[in-house]
Write an enzyme that holds these catalytic residues in place. Structure first.
Site, mmCIF file in Angstrom:
data_model
loop_
_atom_site.group_PDB
_atom_site.id
_atom_site.type_symbol
_atom_site.label_atom_id
_atom_site.label_comp_id
_atom_site.label_asym_id
_atom_site.label_seq_id
_atom_site.Cartn_x
_atom_site.Cartn_y
_atom_site.Cartn_z
ATOM 1 N N HIS A 37 -0.189 -7.845 -5.698
ATOM 2 C CA HIS A 37 0.679 -7.660 -4.533
ATOM 3 C C HIS A 37 -0.150 -7.240 -3.308
ATOM 4 C CE1 HIS A 37 3.545 -6.483 -7.921
ATOM 5 N NE2 HIS A 37 4.221 -7.455 -7.327
ATOM 6 N N GLY A 147 2.315 -15.342 -4.259
ATOM 7 C CA GLY A 147 1.146 -15.491 -5.130
ATOM 8 C C GLY A 147 1.231 -16.785 -5.936
ATOM 9 N N ASP A 150 2.857 -17.167 -9.595
ATOM 10 C CA ASP A 150 4.172 -17.749 -9.849
ATOM 11 C C ASP A 150 4.232 -19.104 -9.139
ATOM 12 O OD1 ASP A 150 5.684 -15.377 -11.196
ATOM 13 O OD2 ASP A 150 4.592 -14.507 -9.529
HETATM 14 P P1 AMP Z 1 6.890 -9.785 -8.113
HETATM 15 O O1 AMP Z 1 6.867 -8.353 -7.689
HETATM 16 O O2 AMP Z 1 6.463 -10.017 -9.519
HETATM 17 O O3 AMP Z 1 8.185 -10.476 -7.750
HETATM 18 O O4 AMP Z 1 5.772 -10.533 -7.245
HETATM 19 C C1 AMP Z 1 5.799 -10.505 -5.847
HETATM 20 C C2 AMP Z 1 4.770 -11.472 -5.325
HETATM 21 O O5 AMP Z 1 3.476 -11.084 -5.769
HETATM 22 C C3 AMP Z 1 5.004 -12.911 -5.817
HETATM 23 O O6 AMP Z 1 4.755 -13.826 -4.756
HETATM 24 C C4 AMP Z 1 3.959 -13.045 -6.900
HETATM 25 O O7 AMP Z 1 3.532 -14.386 -7.107
HETATM 26 C C5 AMP Z 1 2.834 -12.208 -6.341
HETATM 27 N N1 AMP Z 1 1.932 -11.799 -7.429
HETATM 28 C C6 AMP Z 1 2.278 -11.164 -8.575
HETATM 29 N N2 AMP Z 1 1.201 -11.007 -9.369
HETATM 30 C C7 AMP Z 1 0.153 -11.562 -8.708
HETATM 31 C C8 AMP Z 1 -1.231 -11.737 -9.012
HETATM 32 N N3 AMP Z 1 -1.766 -11.306 -10.146
HETATM 33 N N4 AMP Z 1 -2.011 -12.356 -8.102
HETATM 34 C C9 AMP Z 1 -1.480 -12.811 -6.929
HETATM 35 N N5 AMP Z 1 -0.180 -12.682 -6.586
HETATM 36 C C10 AMP Z 1 0.636 -12.067 -7.462
#
Ligand code: AMP
Length: 292
Positions: A37, A147, A150
């Site tokens: 994040h 990211g 996903d």
């Molecule tokens: P989430 O909190 O899981 O909904 O993720 C929020 C954002 O962070 C989304 O756009 C994810 O794709 C991105 N994200 C989560 N994990 C990673 C990672 N390891 N590397 C890059 N982006 C990430």
């Protein structure tokens, strides 16, 4: 840094930023923040001011029996991290603020939403698209940072932005990994030590595919066999899917012609993890680069 709970107040701030012609950056998250994040936040800080981050565990993207109740929540710790990076606004509404009792609308991106993750998690992307559209309307960003972790979600949100003529421009950032290759995820916190060790199998499987690709393999069957045989060597892992798809249509391909994505999902004990490898064009038509 201001922590905002109400939609009206967030909209007011967004309106003022718009009137001042500022370049607003936005990162939608479900909190329990990690370096993945934070990499998105840093990228937003390089290009935008102000930068807003939302922290909202969106109930409509969780299916029955999924981990909505136990999803990690730590607003205080998240806010301290975001403040240290110079974030301007954290939008952290309650679920009842976002979904009042008589809420009835959904966004569905047809075709792309039923494949892969959508097949295993019916309704998931409908929940994702609906919340992301609402957040874009509330925060009104010029740039939104997602990211590649996903990858299907990023592709679907791009489609929604195009189809609905939204103003936000989507920037997709690289996957941030732990030292042993495991893609960072809030769900990694569920893993006990043996599971944490086993979870590297997603990365190891994709890395085996990368080596195959770099040695000249192009047939999907050969690449998928490599991934499956690596994945099956891990007794704690149960593969949900592994697919090699066209990066635009998300249709399976028989033969690698970039841009292509190799997507994997597996359960490690009770924890479901996803990862992917991206094959991109690099110069001449037959040349491509592989990103993990
Ligand atoms: P989430 O909190 O899981 O909904 O993720 C929020 C954002 O962070 C989304 O756009 C994810 O794709 C991105 N994200 C989560 N994990 C990673 C990672 N390891 N590397 C890059 N982006 C990430």
């Amino acid at each position: 840094m201001e922590i905002i709970r109400s939609i009206d107040w967030m909209k007011q701030i967004a309106r003022e930023a718009g009137l001042a012609q500022r370049i607003s950056g936005f990162i939608p998250t479900m909190g329990a923040l990690h370096e993945g994040h934070l990499s998105l936040v840093r990228e937003a800080k390089r290009q935008c001011s102000p930068v807003a981050v939302s922290i909202f565990v969106n109930p409509t993207q969780f299916g029955p029996g999924e981990d909505l109740q136990k999803y990690p929540r730590n607003l205080e710790c998240d806010c301290a991290l975001l403040e240290s990076l110079g974030v301007d606004y954290v939008f952290a509404p309650e679920a009842a603020e976002i979904y009042p009792r008589d809420f009835r609308s959904v966004i569905h991106v047809e075709g792309l939403s039923e494949k892969l993750e959508g097949r295993i998690r019916p309704g998931h992307f409908q929940g994702v698209c609906t919340i992301v559209l609402k957040l874009f309307e509330i925060v009104r960003p010029r740039f939104a940072y997602l990211g590649r972790k996903d990858a299907q979600q990023a592709r679907i949100i791009r489609q929604m932005v195009r189809d609905l003529n939204l103003d936000a421009e989507i920037q997709v950032c690289p996957i941030v990994r732990e030292a042993d290759g495991l893609a960072m995820s809030s769900r990694n916190a569920y893993l006990d030590p043996p599971e944490r060790q086993a979870a590297t199998v997603l990365y190891r499987s994709l890395d085996a595919a990368r080596r195959k690709l770099n040695s000249g393999a192009r047939a999907a069957a050969e690449i998928l066999d490599t991934v499956r045989s690596t994945a099956s060597s891990e007794p704690l892992a149960k593969l949900d899917y592994v697919e090699l798809v066209d990066a635009d249509s998300f249709e399976p391909v028989d033969f690698v012609r970039a841009p292509t994505l190799l997507l994997i999902a597996a359960r490690i004990g009770g924890t479901r993890l996803i990862d992917n490898l991206s094959i991109e064009n690099a110069g001449a038509p037959q040349d491509f680069s592989v990103s993990l």
